[in-house]
Design a protein around this motif. Structure first.
Motif, PDB file in Angstrom:
ATOM      1  N   VAL A  65       0.833  -1.198   0.000  1.00  0.00           N
ATOM      2  CA  VAL A  65       0.000   0.000   0.000  1.00  0.00           C
ATOM      3  C   VAL A  65       0.868   1.250   0.000  1.00  0.00           C
ATOM      4  N   ARG A  66       0.349   2.266  -0.645  1.00  0.00           N
ATOM      5  CA  ARG A  66       1.050   3.542  -0.689  1.00  0.00           C
ATOM      6  C   ARG A  66       0.464   4.458   0.376  1.00  0.00           C
ATOM      7  N   VAL A  67       1.328   4.899   1.279  1.00  0.00           N
ATOM      8  CA  VAL A  67       0.943   5.817   2.345  1.00  0.00           C
ATOM      9  C   VAL A  67       1.795   7.061   2.183  1.00  0.00           C
ATOM     10  N   GLY A  68       1.175   8.139   1.722  1.00  0.00           N
ATOM     11  CA  GLY A  68       1.954   9.331   1.397  1.00  0.00           C
ATOM     12  C   GLY A  68       2.950   9.002   0.296  1.00  0.00           C
ATOM     13  N   ARG A  69       4.215   9.261   0.558  1.00  0.00           N
ATOM     14  CA  ARG A  69       5.255   8.960  -0.428  1.00  0.00           C
ATOM     15  C   ARG A  69       5.895   7.596  -0.204  1.00  0.00           C
ATOM     16  N   PHE A  70       5.362   6.849   0.764  1.00  0.00           N
ATOM     17  CA  PHE A  70       5.988   5.582   1.135  1.00  0.00           C
ATOM     18  C   PHE A  70       5.176   4.395   0.641  1.00  0.00           C
ATOM     19  N   LEU A  71       5.882   3.335   0.294  1.00  0.00           N
ATOM     20  CA  LEU A  71       5.245   2.087  -0.101  1.00  0.00           C
ATOM     21  C   LEU A  71       5.495   1.074   1.009  1.00  0.00           C
ATOM     22  N   LEU A  72       4.424   0.583   1.625  1.00  0.00           N
ATOM     23  CA  LEU A  72       4.543  -0.332   2.757  1.00  0.00           C
ATOM     24  C   LEU A  72       4.115  -1.737   2.379  1.00  0.00           C
ATOM     25  N   GLU A  73       4.854  -2.706   2.868  1.00  0.00           N
ATOM     26  CA  GLU A  73       4.517  -4.107   2.650  1.00  0.00           C
ATOM     27  C   GLU A  73       3.854  -4.635   3.925  1.00  0.00           C
ATOM     28  N   PRO A  74       2.569  -4.987   3.866  1.00  0.00           N
ATOM     29  CA  PRO A  74       1.872  -5.461   5.066  1.00  0.00           C
ATOM     30  C   PRO A  74       2.473  -6.748   5.621  1.00  0.00           C
ATOM     31  N   ASP A  75       2.261  -6.959   6.907  1.00  0.00           N
ATOM     32  CA  ASP A  75       2.706  -8.195   7.546  1.00  0.00           C
ATOM     33  C   ASP A  75       1.783  -9.354   7.208  1.00  0.00           C
ATOM     34  N   ALA A  76       0.522  -9.031   6.919  1.00  0.00           N
ATOM     35  CA  ALA A  76      -0.469 -10.071   6.652  1.00  0.00           C
ATOM     36  C   ALA A  76      -1.586  -9.501   5.798  1.00  0.00           C
ATOM     37  N   GLY A  77      -2.434 -10.390   5.272  1.00  0.00           N
ATOM     38  CA  GLY A  77      -3.574  -9.955   4.476  1.00  0.00           C
ATOM     39  C   GLY A  77      -4.719  -9.470   5.347  1.00  0.00           C
ATOM     40  N   LEU A  78      -5.773  -8.980   4.701  1.00  0.00           N
ATOM     41  CA  LEU A  78      -6.920  -8.459   5.437  1.00  0.00           C
ATOM     42  C   LEU A  78      -7.661  -9.552   6.200  1.00  0.00           C
ATOM     43  N   ASP A  79      -7.472 -10.802   5.793  1.00  0.00           N
ATOM     44  CA  ASP A  79      -8.141 -11.883   6.511  1.00  0.00           C
ATOM     45  C   ASP A  79      -7.637 -12.009   7.949  1.00  0.00           C
ATOM     46  N   ARG A  80      -6.451 -11.471   8.228  1.00  0.00           N
ATOM     47  CA  ARG A  80      -5.899 -11.520   9.585  1.00  0.00           C
ATOM     48  C   ARG A  80      -6.735 -10.682  10.559  1.00  0.00           C
ATOM     49  N   LEU A  81      -7.500  -9.727  10.039  1.00  0.00           N
ATOM     50  CA  LEU A  81      -8.296  -8.877  10.922  1.00  0.00           C
ATOM     51  C   LEU A  81      -9.241  -9.701  11.776  1.00  0.00           C
ATOM     52  N   ARG A  82      -9.745 -10.801  11.236  1.00  0.00           N
ATOM     53  CA  ARG A  82     -10.698 -11.627  11.971  1.00  0.00           C
ATOM     54  C   ARG A  82     -10.068 -12.299  13.189  1.00  0.00           C
TER      55      ARG A  82
END
Length: 335
Positions: free
Chosen positions: A59-76
């Motif tokens: 995901v792009r946050v401002g000028r930074f590109l971040l690599e998540p630790d996990a997918g959205l399924d981890r929210l559950r």
């Protein structure tokens, strides 16, 4: 729900925090959440939060590109889900993010939004019939788009138990500290605030649109007044005492105080006394009479009256509840 009426939770029940991210997230709110929940303050040995950045892809946050630790399924699987805001509220939030947040709440997660993250919670139906807030510049849009939501544009944050929302920027920090206070107690939340060099508490019902939400360190004379007061909470301070210390009239003090904090000097002072009482109830065995003296309340009767009205329970009940929940986790710190 009053932000004062929630008693501290047991830490293991809220140990995992998932930061739900998508393209266009506001980096300040995301950074605030990571800073608060990412590491314990010095001296706290109790189990702290396990934080994971969760997103569908990089995901792009401002000028930074971040690599998540996990997918959205981890929210559950998370105990607490934090949804930061994003810049473009004209577009609806991504469907996969909305679905993941809804599923997390259905699975029992506590869900909190920071700033415009409230639009995600609203799209997920979590705010229907509930009081909520967001950045003051977007409250009208939120109310118009989601008429079932009880939008309150005049508060820093709203706590509905398992669903919480905050206004923008500094209010996001207020809500994060509020969550730490619910989980770990006032002493630990204050330790986090000291590490971040911010005011230890601003009530959720405080007005969000103030000239200086968090007093600047060079905001003389109030910057010097706040710590002076905090060191003298055991004394029967008056508005005149504060004005004299700040070298201004009582009327000028009230004007500067509201501009800097959004509330009156007396209300702010009472809030700090109550918070100090909570901390002493959590961390000492002092009796109510001694705590009344230490917090400048004078008598136990006065302390009980203000404490019960503000927190929602008597001091003795607060202490028993805090201690019983802390005792269920022997590793929890009671300094």
């Amino acid at each position: 729900m009053s932000v004062w009426n929630a008693m501290p939770r047991t830490i293991p029940d809220m140990a995992t925090v998932a930061l739900a991210v998508t393209d266009g997230m506001l980096h300040f709110e995301l950074s605030v959440a990571y800073e608060v929940f990412g590491s314990a303050p010095a001296g706290v040995t109790a189990p702290w939060y396990d934080v994971a950045l969760c997103g569908a892809d990089a995901v792009r946050v401002g000028r930074f590109l971040l690599e998540p630790d996990a997918g959205l399924d981890r929210l559950r699987c998370a105990d607490t889900v934090i949804v930061p805001g994003w810049a473009d509220v004209d577009e609806g939030p991504p469907a996969d993010l909305v679905d993941a947040v809804r599923a997390a709440h259905a699975a029992g997660a506590r869900v909190a939004s920071l700033c415009t993250g409230a639009f995600v919670l609203a799209a997920a139906g979590l705010l229907d019939g509930r009081r909520a807030t967001t950045h003051w510049a977007h409250t009208d849009v939120l109310a118009a788009r989601y008429p079932e939501v009880q939008v309150d544009p005049d508060v820093l944050y709203a706590d509905n138990g398992s669903v919480l929302t905050s206004a923008g920027k500094a209010a996001a920090l207020d809500l994060c500290l509020h969550l730490v206070r619910l989980d770990h107690g006032s002493a630990t939340a204050n330790a986090v605030a000291r590490r971040l060099v911010v005011a230890p508490h601003r009530a959720g019902g405080q007005a969000q649109f103030v000239t200086t939400p968090v007093p600047a360190r060079d905001d003389r004379p109030l910057a010097a007044l706040f710590p002076w007061v905090m060191e003298r909470l055991d004394q029967p301070l008056t508005v005149e005492d504060l004005a004299r210390q700040a070298r201004m009239s009582s009327r000028s003090l009230g004007r500067h105080f509201r501009a800097a904090t959004g509330t009156t000097p007396l209300q702010w002072l009472l809030t700090q006394r109550i918070r100090r009482a909570q901390e002493l109830l959590e961390t000492t065995d002092d009796g109510v009479d001694a705590i009344a003296t230490a917090t400048g309340m004078g008598t136990s009767t006065t302390l009980r009256r203000h404490f019960n009205r503000t927190v929602g329970v008597p001091p003795d009940t607060y202490r028993r509840t805090f201690r019983s929940r802390a005792d269920s986790d022997p590793s929890r710190l009671l300094e």
